[in-house]
Design an enzyme around this catalytic site. Structure first.
Site: not given
Ligand code: MEV
Length: 319
Positions: A151, A106, A100
């Protein structure tokens, strides 16, 4: 002569959960990230159109169009064409995803990784990890401004890893598979807005923020050990501690806090937001023998919840 195989390539890549260290990882902390069972699949075909087209769920856009659809995949595609020295290609890029979007799982990174893998293979370009990582990051930067890469790392390499912006990723060996429950609030949000919100917090309270970056690293290093030793009670306690810092950052919401409280009532070692927060999803670490009953309980109110075992595979080519 071009073989039939080279006319179509499909690649798939998983979504992710962050077990510890989201947001702080952008500022240099360690994070622990794991690939999940839901995947994005990208098929790239040579075709007789006039330009390269990206399509998903009935929507289509040319790679050169400035409309706001498929912005990540457009950046990935243009970068790959540029690096291949073949800026004009007639390809059809079809995206399907079980992840989703806007839910902290991710989805955009998985699509960018799968698209990079499929395009590089079709165009006979390099498909090593570093090359695919850099191409997928082009898409993530377009979408999220200053992504840490955590991610993309999980989606590309799969498994569970300890990640840091400077030192990169170290795979965490698991003594046994671990079941997590993902409860999706159904509230979509924009990762970039949340990263900016955190950045404002950092500027306002720099000293406290710096301590929390160090705390996040400590929790992640401990979580990596707990995962490799299969010490789930300790892993749950670390997740609960990580949630306290995320609350202070202002990325939790009253809805998510309610969901966290509900999930912790019984048979659960720990629970926290995963990903950028502000909506999106939480992850729950149930007692292994109770995961089905916890999933049933959580799913009564949060119908988009599901279970995922870790570890899972990263980028794969399917033909
Ligand atoms: C997003 O899944 C994770 C964050 O820490 C952003 C990132 O690390 O790029 C919020």
């Amino acid at each position: 002569m071009t073989s039939k195989r080279a006319q179509t390539v499909t690649a798939s890549a998983p979504g992710k959960i962050i077990v510890s260290g989201e947001h702080f990882v952008v500022q240099g902390a360690f994070a622990v990230v794991a690939a999940i069972c839901n995947r994005a699949r990208v098929t790239v075909k040579k075709y007789d159109g006039r330009s390269t087209v990206i399509a998903s769920e009935g929507q289509e856009s040319s790679v050169n169009s400035n409309d706001r659809s498929f912005r990540g995949v457009k950046s990935v595609t243009k970068k790959i064409f540029e690096k291949c020295g073949r800026p004009q290609q007639n390809l059809r890029i079809e995206i399907e995803s079980e992840i989703p979007s806007g839910s902290g799982l991710g989805s955009s990174a998985a699509v960018c990784v799968a698209a990079s893998g499929a395009l590089c293979r079709l165009l006979n370009f390099k498909t090593d990890t570093a090359t695919i990582f850099d191409f997928a990051m082009e898409g993530e930067k377009t979408l999220h401004g200053n992504p840490s890469g955590v991610d993309v790392q999980a989606s590309l390499c799969g498994g569970v890893s300890l990640f840091n912006r400077k030192s990169g990723a170290k795979s965490i060996p698991l003594s046994r598979a671990i079941q997590f429950i993902v409860a999706n609030s159904g509230h979509e949000r924009n990762t970039n807005d949340l990263i900016e919100r955190v950045e404002r917090r950092r500027r306002r309270f720099p000293a406290t923020f710096d301590h929390l970056v160090q705390t996040a690293s400590f929790l992640s290093l401990q979580a990596a050990e707990a995962i490799s030793e299969g010490d789930l009670p300790y892993l749950g306690a670390l997740m609960n501690a990580a949630q306290t810092s995320l609350n202070w950052l202002g990325v939790s919401t009253s809805g998510l806090n309610m969901l966290l409280e509900q999930s912790l009532i019984r048979d659960v070692f720990g629970a926290k937001i995963t990903g950028a927060g502000g909506g999106g999803s939480i992850i729950i670490l149930p007692k292994p023998e109770k995961y089905e009953s916890v999933l049933t309980r959580i799913s009564k109110d949060w119908t988009k919840s599901f279970a995922t075992a870790i570890p899972q595979k990263g980028l794969q080519w399917e033909n």
